[in-house]
Design a protein around this motif. Sequence first.
Motif, PDB file in Angstrom:
ATOM      1  N   SER A   1       0.834  -1.204   0.000  1.00 38.44           N
ATOM      2  CA  SER A   1       0.000   0.000   0.000  1.00 38.44           C
ATOM      3  C   SER A   1       0.873   1.260   0.000  1.00 38.44           C
ATOM      4  N   HIS A   2       0.394   2.281  -0.696  1.00 35.84           N
ATOM      5  CA  HIS A   2       1.100   3.573  -0.707  1.00 35.84           C
ATOM      6  C   HIS A   2       0.789   4.399   0.540  1.00 35.84           C
ATOM      7  N   ASP A   3      -0.174   3.964   1.321  1.00 35.80           N
ATOM      8  CA  ASP A   3      -0.525   4.657   2.559  1.00 35.80           C
ATOM      9  C   ASP A   3       0.426   4.199   3.671  1.00 35.80           C
ATOM     10  N   PRO A   4       1.201   5.113   4.264  1.00 36.79           N
ATOM     11  CA  PRO A   4       2.206   4.718   5.266  1.00 36.79           C
ATOM     12  C   PRO A   4       1.609   3.982   6.462  1.00 36.79           C
ATOM     13  N   ARG A   5       0.438   4.459   6.941  1.00 35.99           N
ATOM     14  CA  ARG A   5      -0.155   3.840   8.138  1.00 35.99           C
ATOM     15  C   ARG A   5      -0.662   2.442   7.844  1.00 35.99           C
ATOM     16  N   ILE A   6      -1.276   2.258   6.661  1.00 38.74           N
ATOM     17  CA  ILE A   6      -1.768   0.931   6.297  1.00 38.74           C
ATOM     18  C   ILE A   6      -0.603  -0.046   6.217  1.00 38.74           C
ATOM     19  N   GLN A   7       0.469   0.368   5.545  1.00 37.10           N
ATOM     20  CA  GLN A   7       1.641  -0.502   5.408  1.00 37.10           C
ATOM     21  C   GLN A   7       2.225  -0.839   6.778  1.00 37.10           C
ATOM     22  N   GLU A   8       2.336   0.163   7.627  1.00 34.76           N
ATOM     23  CA  GLU A   8       2.922  -0.037   8.953  1.00 34.76           C
ATOM     24  C   GLU A   8       2.066  -0.977   9.796  1.00 34.76           C
ATOM     25  N   ASN A   9       0.750  -0.770   9.772  1.00 34.33           N
ATOM     26  CA  ASN A   9      -0.143  -1.632  10.547  1.00 34.33           C
ATOM     27  C   ASN A   9      -0.155  -3.055   9.999  1.00 34.33           C
ATOM     28  N   ALA A  10      -0.084  -3.195   8.678  1.00 28.98           N
ATOM     29  CA  ALA A  10      -0.111  -4.531   8.071  1.00 28.98           C
ATOM     30  C   ALA A  10       1.126  -5.338   8.459  1.00 28.98           C
ATOM     31  N   VAL A  11       2.304  -4.720   8.345  1.00 28.25           N
ATOM     32  CA  VAL A  11       3.532  -5.474   8.652  1.00 28.25           C
ATOM     33  C   VAL A  11       3.624  -5.763  10.149  1.00 28.25           C
TER      34      VAL A  11
END
Length: 693
Positions: free
Chosen positions: A454-464
């Motif tokens: 995802s290009h959304d920083p928060r989505i990427q951070e929460n996913a990982v």
Amino acid sequence: MDVTLPPPLMVSSGFLPTGSLLESLIQISNEVATIEKIPSTQTKNVSTMIRRIKLLSSLFEEIQEANNQLPPSSILCLTELYSVIRRVKSLIQACKEGSCLWNLVRSESISNQFHVIVKEMSRALDILPLSLLKIAADTREQVELLHKQVKRADLLADSREIQRREELLQVMMASSSAGKSSKTKGIIDFEKLKVIMTQIGLRTPLDYEEEISKLEAEAEKQAGTGGLIVVSNINNLISLVTLSKSMAFSKEDHKTAQEDGTTQSVGQNSQQHHYSSTQSMVINIPDEYRCPISLDLMRDPVIVASGHTYDRVSIAQWINSGHHTCPKSGQRLIHMALIPNYALKCLIHQFCQENNIPLTDPATSSSSSDLERSPSIKRKLPEKALDHISATKAAMDAVKMTAEFLVGKLAMGSLDIQRQAAYELRLLAKTGMDNRRIISEAGAIPFLVTLLSSHDPRIQENAVTTLLNLSIFENNKVLIVAAGAIDSIVDVLGSGKTMEARENAAATIFSLSIIHDYKVIIGSRPKAIPSLVGLLKDGTTAGKRDAATALFNLALYSVNKVNVVLSGAVPLLIDLLMDDKAGITDDALAVLALLLGCSEGLEEIRKSKVLVPILIDLLRFGSPKGKENSITLLLGLCKDGGDEVARRLLMNPRSIPSLQSLAADGSMKAQRKADALLRLLNRCCSHSRDPVE
């Protein structure tokens, strides 16, 4: 003589003779211009494009009738126009032959494709030398007008189609929520669903069957490509079409059955006995409600990686028995996650209620615990214990319902909803092995893997971070790797949107690499080890520690040791020994001690001029683990030609007393290695005293 139309590359390069090019242009433009049935989606774009192609067709015919030698620039323009019109034809055919519902869901993407083609048509017309072509004045004016129109054309989106798409997405979201609980079935607007189906041209049972076939073909096409969210959405659409069909054409059948008492008698019978295949013959169960494995009515439909739907119990038994293929298609499953099919579950619940079929199987229902079915056990347990068990089960049921709800939001929610759902799953996975198991069983892992890009920083951070938390549960490690997560995690590690995302990616690699086979897989990724070494340099204290521990785990596999050394880890690790603020001395020492096991590591460590004094200080002031690894490093540096290191140790007044102290009072490992190092230093000292012959 005319020639056969060559491949696209030759056409765009202008290798085609003018006569054949014009004939080909006239033929393909006429094919587009004579399209009769306009698809129910992209109607405006298709109609507008056909009108433009008709005008160009007149131009091509007039040029051909003139039979004059064309200037080179016009040939280039015409070859580009041929390519454009061919793409127009393909796109319109895709809209006509594909699923109406799937095209409606993808309306923005398809509109963008039309817009791109319009702009390419504009660029082709930019180089058309109208003044050099012998064409009528009115044709020239029409082409000039077309050129102006396509040059300033904006993205064309039908407002009615956009509204229809939003209504469809709302129904899909409603069906996703309804599939989790039969109590929420009422939130689905069946009348709105029927209107949507009618608007896109589904009016007869045959229309519905054709639409289902097209959606199934699209699901099979998308399966195996990593588009798990796409496959899930297509399966939800299939369930919605089936639901709409049953609502539109089966009500009279249900009414007749109720009047003659058949449905009632079957309902009463199913209340008393286990629902069997004999009873399923009495009620005409649609094939799409049956599990392809057991052929019985599905209670908990789930989607596998191939895009096909099965009952959870049946497919779980299939997978647990060692099979890694889809029973229906024979296709190898790229992951073993089971994604709930909420829309179909809602449809089956409705069918069961209308036919008085129990929603759960009385013989195997998990709604009642073993304690409830076994009074003898109840008598042996105190009342508080029973209360605790009941509360625990209720809590687990709540977690399961929450996890399934959040996974549904990951699959079909907007960007904001996905961000919130990923965050809540992150919190839910933070504590408790049961939570981590339940979340993975709800099918979260494939969707989280998709969100890593995802290009959304928060989505990427929460996913990982959620994947990191889930990976603590041993079985989830297998599911994460099977879902194709390693490459995405490595990408986040190297170029994540936030430092926290990068650091948690490193921690996830550490967690996964506990399994030996995954050390091999991760180490084989070209960017994995260099990215971890980069985090040693740039990360926070926690990030550097995560990177060091991940490197340690990977270096336990001998091939990875060399890659760690070649990635420049040794100088950084030695620098970290001197950095009190970093606070990862023990972790850095452990990696350095491990790298001694390869010749490249030993050679690189020996180059350091500051390491030996640091290690001598750590013999006195380090932690017990730090002292052990310090001795390991010194012993390794002194062996096999390390006379210079041995002399430096002998010259340092603190080294021998520190080693003697460890040999007497250190841990068993420290004592053994301290004794070995003292004996080695003693031999070195004896050799230096021998007279030269």
